[in-house]
Design a protein around this motif. Structure first.
Motif: not given
Length: 169
Positions: A137-150, A158-169
Motif C-alpha cells: 500500500s505504501f509503494l502504491l501510494l508513493v507511486f501515485y503521489v510521485g505521479l501527481k507531484i511530477s 490515471n483512472i487508478f489514482s483515486l483508488g490508489a490514493l484512498f486505499m494506499g493511505a
C-alpha cells in the motif's frame, strides 16, 4: 412455472450468470461512451455473486484443490476480480471500476473489509500479511503521489489514482 425452474440443472444457471456478467461488461462497447461504464459496472459486481455461486456448486472439488495447492480462496478470487476489473476499467476508462480493482488488489494482499448489519470489520485476515500489505500500500501510494507531484500523465494509470490514493493511505 416453478417446477420447470427447479428442473434446470444448477450448472446451466452458473453458465447463464457468467454469460450475463460478460454480456454486461462487453455490451458497453456498443453504447454511448458516457454510459458504457455504467452498463459494465453491474457485470463487474455480478462476478462476485457468480464466483460465490460457483464456490457453492463446486465446494468439495474446490476444497480439495485449495488443500492441495495451499491457496486461500479469498485471495484467489480477489486476484481473479482484480485482473478482470483492471481490464474492464482500462477498456472503459472508468474510475469507478478502477477503484474496485484497487480494492480487490488490497484484498488479495490481505486487507479485508466486512460489512454486517450494525457493524463493520476493517483489518487484516491474518497477522502475517500485515507487513506485506502495508508495504504494498505504501509503494502504491508513493507511486501515485510521485505521479501527481511530477505532473506525469500516464493515460491508463490515471483512472487508478483515486483508488490508489484512498486505499494506499
Amino acid at each position: 412455472m416453478l417446477p420447470i425452474l427447479f428442473a434446470i440443472p444448477p450448472g446451466v444457471y452458473e453458465i447463464v450468470i457468467y454469460a450475463v456478467c460478460l454480456a454486461s461488461m462487453v455490451g458497453g462497447r456498443w453504447v454511448a461512451s458516457g454510459i458504457a461504464e455504467f452498463l459494465a459496472l453491474p457485470g463487474c459486481l455480478g462476478l462476485i455473486g457468480a464466483l460465490t455461486f460457483s464456490e457453492y456448486l463446486h465446494r468439495q472439488t474446490l476444497q480439495q484443490f485449495y488443500e492441495e495447492s495451499k491457496l486461500d480462496r479469498f485471495s484467489l478470487y480477489s486476484l481473479i476480480l482484480f485482473c478482470i476489473w483492471t481490464a474492464v476499467a482500462v477498456t472503459y476508462n472508468s474510475v469507478a471500476i478502477a477503484f474496485l480493482a484497487v480494492i480487490s488488489l488490497e484484498t488479495f494482499l490481505g486487507f479485508s473489509v466486512l460489512v454486517m448489519p450494525l457493524h463493520y470489520f476493517i483489518g487484516f485476515r491474518e497477522r502475517k500479511v500485515i507487513p506485506r500489505t502495508t508495504a504494498a500500500s505504501f509503494l502504491l501510494l508513493v507511486f501515485y503521489v510521485g505521479l501527481k507531484i511530477s505532473q506525469t500523465d500516464i493515460t491508463y494509470l490515471n483512472i487508478f489514482s483515486l483508488g490508489a490514493l484512498f486505499m494506499g493511505a
